[in-house]
Design a protein around this motif. Structure first.
Motif, mmCIF file in Angstrom:
data_model
loop_
_atom_site.group_PDB
_atom_site.id
_atom_site.type_symbol
_atom_site.label_atom_id
_atom_site.label_comp_id
_atom_site.label_asym_id
_atom_site.label_seq_id
_atom_site.Cartn_x
_atom_site.Cartn_y
_atom_site.Cartn_z
ATOM 1 N N TYR A 168 -11.238 85.353 76.494
ATOM 2 C CA TYR A 168 -9.827 85.079 76.778
ATOM 3 C C TYR A 168 -9.486 85.223 78.257
ATOM 4 C CZ TYR A 168 -4.733 85.189 76.328
ATOM 5 O OH TYR A 168 -3.392 84.925 76.460
ATOM 6 N N GLN A 169 -10.029 86.255 78.898
ATOM 7 C CA GLN A 169 -9.720 86.460 80.316
ATOM 8 C C GLN A 169 -10.212 85.272 81.150
ATOM 9 O OE1 GLN A 169 -7.632 88.984 81.320
ATOM 10 N NE2 GLN A 169 -7.556 87.677 83.133
ATOM 11 N N ASP A 170 -11.326 84.664 80.763
ATOM 12 C CA ASP A 170 -11.834 83.479 81.472
ATOM 13 C C ASP A 170 -10.823 82.337 81.373
ATOM 14 O OD1 ASP A 170 -14.169 84.859 82.112
ATOM 15 O OD2 ASP A 170 -15.225 84.102 80.347
ATOM 16 N N PHE A 171 -10.247 82.141 80.189
ATOM 17 C CA PHE A 171 -9.224 81.100 80.012
ATOM 18 C C PHE A 171 -7.987 81.430 80.851
ATOM 19 C CE2 PHE A 171 -11.741 80.441 76.123
ATOM 20 C CZ PHE A 171 -11.856 79.062 76.125
ATOM 21 N N LYS A 172 -7.540 82.697 80.792
ATOM 22 C CA LYS A 172 -6.354 83.116 81.548
ATOM 23 C C LYS A 172 -6.570 82.951 83.053
ATOM 24 C CE LYS A 172 -3.033 84.796 80.066
ATOM 25 N NZ LYS A 172 -1.778 84.146 79.643
ATOM 26 N N ASP A 173 -7.767 83.327 83.524
ATOM 27 C CA ASP A 173 -8.077 83.210 84.955
ATOM 28 C C ASP A 173 -7.979 81.763 85.431
ATOM 29 O OD1 ASP A 173 -8.469 85.939 85.051
ATOM 30 O OD2 ASP A 173 -10.661 85.819 85.118
ATOM 31 N N LEU A 174 -8.213 80.820 84.520
ATOM 32 C CA LEU A 174 -8.111 79.396 84.847
ATOM 33 C C LEU A 174 -6.698 78.856 84.601
ATOM 34 C CD1 LEU A 174 -11.543 78.383 83.301
ATOM 35 C CD2 LEU A 174 -10.951 78.275 85.728
ATOM 36 N N GLY A 175 -5.792 79.740 84.184
ATOM 37 C CA GLY A 175 -4.399 79.337 83.971
ATOM 38 C C GLY A 175 -4.141 78.702 82.621
ATOM 39 N N ALA A 176 -5.035 78.905 81.670
ATOM 40 C CA ALA A 176 -4.895 78.276 80.344
ATOM 41 C C ALA A 176 -4.465 79.299 79.301
ATOM 42 C CB ALA A 176 -6.211 77.639 79.937
ATOM 43 N N GLU A 177 -3.821 78.811 78.254
ATOM 44 C CA GLU A 177 -3.426 79.653 77.130
ATOM 45 C C GLU A 177 -4.219 79.235 75.891
ATOM 46 O OE1 GLU A 177 -2.575 82.497 75.432
ATOM 47 O OE2 GLU A 177 -1.182 82.495 77.124
ATOM 48 N N VAL A 178 -4.492 80.205 75.015
ATOM 49 C CA VAL A 178 -5.188 79.951 73.753
ATOM 50 C C VAL A 178 -4.212 80.222 72.613
ATOM 51 C CG1 VAL A 178 -7.075 80.708 72.230
ATOM 52 C CG2 VAL A 178 -7.432 80.621 74.715
ATOM 53 N N ILE A 179 -4.163 79.290 71.651
ATOM 54 C CA ILE A 179 -3.289 79.434 70.486
ATOM 55 C C ILE A 179 -4.106 79.116 69.242
ATOM 56 C CG2 ILE A 179 -1.240 78.541 69.301
ATOM 57 C CD1 ILE A 179 -0.188 77.683 72.093
ATOM 58 N N GLY A 180 -4.107 80.036 68.296
ATOM 59 C CA GLY A 180 -4.783 79.812 67.018
ATOM 60 C C GLY A 180 -3.766 79.473 65.947
ATOM 61 N N ILE A 181 -4.130 78.542 65.045
ATOM 62 C CA ILE A 181 -3.209 78.124 63.989
ATOM 63 C C ILE A 181 -3.946 78.063 62.657
ATOM 64 C CG2 ILE A 181 -1.687 76.286 63.146
ATOM 65 C CD1 ILE A 181 -1.357 75.350 66.065
ATOM 66 N N SER A 182 -3.371 78.725 61.653
ATOM 67 C CA SER A 182 -3.864 78.585 60.279
ATOM 68 C C SER A 182 -2.657 78.669 59.346
ATOM 69 C CB SER A 182 -4.884 79.672 59.929
ATOM 70 O OG SER A 182 -4.233 80.888 59.619
ATOM 71 N N SER A 183 -2.896 78.464 58.069
ATOM 72 C CA SER A 183 -1.789 78.503 57.110
ATOM 73 C C SER A 183 -1.516 79.925 56.602
ATOM 74 C CB SER A 183 -2.077 77.556 55.938
ATOM 75 O OG SER A 183 -3.274 77.938 55.297
ATOM 76 N N ASP A 184 -2.202 80.917 57.167
ATOM 77 C CA ASP A 184 -1.952 82.300 56.771
ATOM 78 C C ASP A 184 -0.536 82.729 57.137
ATOM 79 O OD1 ASP A 184 -4.614 83.271 55.779
ATOM 80 O OD2 ASP A 184 -5.214 82.635 57.788
ATOM 81 N N SER A 185 -0.044 83.758 56.465
ATOM 82 C CA SER A 185 1.310 84.264 56.705
ATOM 83 C C SER A 185 1.400 85.015 58.034
ATOM 84 C CB SER A 185 1.707 85.216 55.572
ATOM 85 O OG SER A 185 0.936 86.410 55.661
ATOM 86 N N VAL A 186 2.616 85.219 58.491
ATOM 87 C CA VAL A 186 2.877 85.994 59.698
ATOM 88 C C VAL A 186 2.266 87.389 59.539
ATOM 89 C CG1 VAL A 186 4.735 87.123 61.014
ATOM 90 C CG2 VAL A 186 4.972 84.726 60.320
ATOM 91 N N THR A 187 2.440 88.007 58.372
ATOM 92 C CA THR A 187 1.896 89.346 58.096
ATOM 93 C C THR A 187 0.380 89.355 58.190
ATOM 94 O OG1 THR A 187 3.754 89.739 56.603
ATOM 95 C CG2 THR A 187 1.896 91.242 56.421
ATOM 96 N N SER A 188 -0.265 88.358 57.608
ATOM 97 C CA SER A 188 -1.725 88.251 57.665
ATOM 98 C C SER A 188 -2.187 88.132 59.117
ATOM 99 C CB SER A 188 -2.198 87.040 56.859
ATOM 100 O OG SER A 188 -3.589 86.854 57.010
ATOM 101 N N HIS A 189 -1.509 87.284 59.892
ATOM 102 C CA HIS A 189 -1.862 87.112 61.304
ATOM 103 C C HIS A 189 -1.725 88.425 62.076
ATOM 104 C CE1 HIS A 189 -2.657 82.956 61.139
ATOM 105 N NE2 HIS A 189 -1.473 82.461 61.456
ATOM 106 N N GLU A 190 -0.633 89.143 61.828
ATOM 107 C CA GLU A 190 -0.400 90.387 62.560
ATOM 108 C C GLU A 190 -1.512 91.402 62.254
ATOM 109 O OE1 GLU A 190 1.012 92.830 65.332
ATOM 110 O OE2 GLU A 190 1.450 90.724 65.089
#
Length: 151
Positions: free
Chosen positions: A57-79
């Motif tokens: 993740y830090q490599d992506f951030k250092d390049l100015g990029a953001e990472v976003i993961g998406i699945s159909s799991d609930s907000v609670t499951s993600h947390e």
């Protein structure tokens, strides 16, 4: 129809891992972004993929990029998934599969498993790479390589 290289990432809004409204326009079109769709929290492949993105993740951030993961799991499951594996990036809950359908992410294994697809878009929101593979950990080096090319 599935989004392709050269397409603009469409606008969407959905709940993030803490239950806040996430609006895609807050990131897309402002910085390079990696959006990855994955089948399910806490499964072996998805955990390996999330932890690989975490470790780089830090490599992506250092390049100015953001990472976003998406699945159909609930907000609670993600947390819980984020807490358990100390994931530093956003996970979005696509419980109605609206975003998955917007992107045209297909299911695999005879429709039994939600697809695993990674999109890399430049700072203008234009897709520069689509990587569709069930091999969970191959997504991270491919995405990082593309981010390095576009920033």
């Amino acid at each position: 129809m599935a989004l392709q290289v050269g397409d603009k990432i469409p606008h969407f809004s959905v709940k993030d891992n803490v239950g806040n409204d996430f609006n895609s326009e807050s990131i897309i079109g402002k910085k390079a972004v990696v959006i990855y769709f994955y089948p399910k929290d806490n499964t072996p492949g998805c955990t390996a993929q999330a932890c690989s993105f975490r470790d780089q993740y830090q490599d992506f951030k250092d390049l100015g990029a953001e990472v976003i993961g998406i699945s159909s799991d609930s907000v609670t499951s993600h947390e819980k998934f984020i807490q358990k594996y100390k994931l530093p990036f956003i996970l979005l809950s696509d419980s109605d599969k609206k975003i998955r359908n917007l992107f045209g992410v297909k299911t695999n294994l005879f429709g039994l498993l939600p697809g695993r697809v990674t999109y890399v878009a430049d700072q203008n929101g234009i897709i520069q790479m689509v990587f569709d593979s069930l091999s969970a950990t191959k997504h991270i080096p491919k995405a990082l390589e593309m981010i390095k090319k576009i920033v």
